[in-house]
Motif scaffolding. Structure first.
Motif, mmCIF file in Angstrom:
data_model
loop_
_atom_site.group_PDB
_atom_site.id
_atom_site.type_symbol
_atom_site.label_atom_id
_atom_site.label_comp_id
_atom_site.label_asym_id
_atom_site.label_seq_id
_atom_site.Cartn_x
_atom_site.Cartn_y
_atom_site.Cartn_z
ATOM 1 N N ARG A 35 11.013 2.025 3.896
ATOM 2 C CA ARG A 35 11.570 2.101 2.739
ATOM 3 C C ARG A 35 12.849 1.298 2.304
ATOM 4 N NH1 ARG A 35 11.141 8.878 2.216
ATOM 5 N NH2 ARG A 35 8.892 8.598 2.620
ATOM 6 N N LEU A 36 12.830 0.662 1.038
ATOM 7 C CA LEU A 36 14.180 0.306 0.632
ATOM 8 C C LEU A 36 14.943 1.032 -0.094
ATOM 9 C CD1 LEU A 36 12.740 -3.054 -0.764
ATOM 10 C CD2 LEU A 36 14.159 -3.004 1.185
ATOM 11 N N GLU A 37 16.150 1.046 0.132
ATOM 12 C CA GLU A 37 17.187 1.613 -0.978
ATOM 13 C C GLU A 37 17.216 1.121 -1.989
ATOM 14 O OE1 GLU A 37 21.028 2.595 0.930
ATOM 15 O OE2 GLU A 37 19.844 3.028 2.876
ATOM 16 N N ARG A 38 17.761 1.699 -3.384
ATOM 17 C CA ARG A 38 17.578 0.931 -4.551
ATOM 18 C C ARG A 38 18.682 -0.135 -4.296
ATOM 19 N NH1 ARG A 38 15.342 3.103 -8.820
ATOM 20 N NH2 ARG A 38 14.442 5.301 -8.652
ATOM 21 N N THR A 39 19.626 -0.111 -3.788
ATOM 22 C CA THR A 39 20.478 -1.293 -3.794
ATOM 23 C C THR A 39 19.825 -2.715 -3.194
ATOM 24 O OG1 THR A 39 21.421 -0.641 -1.846
ATOM 25 C CG2 THR A 39 22.748 -0.036 -3.762
ATOM 26 N N GLN A 40 18.850 -2.226 -2.282
ATOM 27 C CA GLN A 40 18.334 -3.487 -1.621
ATOM 28 C C GLN A 40 16.957 -3.884 -2.246
ATOM 29 O OE1 GLN A 40 17.173 -0.966 1.909
ATOM 30 N NE2 GLN A 40 18.260 -2.329 3.234
ATOM 31 N N LEU A 41 16.775 -3.296 -3.181
ATOM 32 C CA LEU A 41 15.400 -3.599 -4.095
ATOM 33 C C LEU A 41 15.618 -5.170 -4.764
ATOM 34 C CD1 LEU A 41 12.516 -2.884 -4.629
ATOM 35 C CD2 LEU A 41 13.110 -1.638 -6.550
ATOM 36 N N PRO A 42 16.629 -5.428 -5.537
ATOM 37 C CA PRO A 42 16.621 -6.833 -6.209
ATOM 38 C C PRO A 42 16.797 -7.708 -5.235
ATOM 39 C CG PRO A 42 18.271 -5.247 -7.168
ATOM 40 C CD PRO A 42 17.685 -4.163 -5.950
ATOM 41 N N TYR A 43 17.474 -7.398 -4.072
ATOM 42 C CA TYR A 43 17.500 -8.656 -3.157
ATOM 43 C C TYR A 43 16.086 -8.554 -2.471
ATOM 44 C CZ TYR A 43 18.557 -10.969 1.120
ATOM 45 O OH TYR A 43 18.731 -12.000 2.183
ATOM 46 N N ALA A 44 15.529 -7.867 -2.337
ATOM 47 C CA ALA A 44 14.127 -7.860 -1.835
ATOM 48 C C ALA A 44 13.245 -8.817 -2.568
ATOM 49 C CB ALA A 44 13.491 -6.573 -1.355
ATOM 50 N N ILE A 45 13.229 -8.371 -3.712
ATOM 51 C CA ILE A 45 12.490 -9.234 -4.704
ATOM 52 C C ILE A 45 12.720 -10.605 -5.048
ATOM 53 C CG2 ILE A 45 11.736 -9.323 -7.375
ATOM 54 C CD1 ILE A 45 12.070 -6.233 -7.116
ATOM 55 N N SER A 46 13.850 -10.815 -4.811
ATOM 56 C CA SER A 46 14.495 -12.250 -5.152
ATOM 57 C C SER A 46 14.287 -13.048 -3.956
ATOM 58 C CB SER A 46 16.023 -12.368 -5.609
ATOM 59 O OG SER A 46 16.912 -11.647 -4.751
ATOM 60 N N SER A 47 14.223 -12.459 -2.880
ATOM 61 C CA SER A 47 14.265 -13.271 -1.620
ATOM 62 C C SER A 47 12.728 -13.118 -0.908
ATOM 63 C CB SER A 47 15.277 -12.880 -0.469
ATOM 64 O OG SER A 47 15.110 -11.531 -0.306
ATOM 65 N N SER A 48 11.917 -12.763 -1.614
ATOM 66 C CA SER A 48 10.487 -12.475 -1.051
ATOM 67 C C SER A 48 9.855 -13.585 -0.423
ATOM 68 C CB SER A 48 9.587 -11.855 -2.235
ATOM 69 O OG SER A 48 9.452 -12.610 -3.154
ATOM 70 N N GLY A 49 9.175 -13.444 0.600
ATOM 71 C CA GLY A 49 8.676 -14.638 1.468
ATOM 72 C C GLY A 49 9.831 -15.178 2.346
ATOM 73 N N ALA A 50 10.913 -14.660 2.361
ATOM 74 C CA ALA A 50 11.963 -15.296 3.059
ATOM 75 C C ALA A 50 12.434 -14.119 4.208
ATOM 76 C CB ALA A 50 13.454 -15.616 2.507
ATOM 77 N N ARG A 51 12.850 -14.437 5.299
ATOM 78 C CA ARG A 51 13.104 -13.417 6.313
ATOM 79 C C ARG A 51 14.545 -12.794 5.927
ATOM 80 N NH1 ARG A 51 9.555 -11.380 9.888
ATOM 81 N NH2 ARG A 51 8.169 -13.236 10.736
ATOM 82 N N CYS A 52 14.776 -11.384 6.068
ATOM 83 C CA CYS A 52 16.134 -10.829 5.693
ATOM 84 C C CYS A 52 16.763 -10.681 6.875
ATOM 85 C CB CYS A 52 15.461 -9.562 4.975
ATOM 86 S SG CYS A 52 14.836 -9.667 3.494
#
Length: 93
Positions: free
Chosen positions: A76-93
């Motif tokens: 699960r992602l926290e709400r604060t992580q969601l924008p980062y996850a969407i903008s960096s999709s395809g890249a390793r976090c």
């Protein structure tokens, strides 16, 4: 004389039949060549379609997999992580 005339007539008829068969053979060859060219064209179009579709599928799949890699152990992602996850999709976090 009659035999010679009959022989010439038979030869002319055989020649005429041979020319007709040659014309049929040439028409069949041209038709086969046309079918071969159409098959090659269709195969090329299929290859291009599959290459494009493969790309179109991989792009969003990379976003999904990249988002999944950013998730925590519970998936699960926290709400604060969601924008980062969407903008960096395809890249390793």
């Amino acid at each position: 004389m009659r035999e010679e005339h009959d022989a010439r007539q038979a030869a002319e008829q055989a020649k005429s039949e041979m020319e007709a068969k040659n014309a049929q053979l040439e028409a069949a060859r041209a038709q086969a060549e046309s079918a071969r060219e159409q098959a090659e064209s269709a195969n090329q179009a299929k290859s291009e379609f599959l290459a494009n579709m493969s790309h179109e599928i991989r792009t969003p799949m990379n976003a999904i997999l990249g988002s999944r890699n950013c998730c925590g152990p519970d998936g699960r992602l926290e709400r604060t992580q969601l924008p980062y996850a969407i903008s960096s999709s395809g890249a390793r976090c």
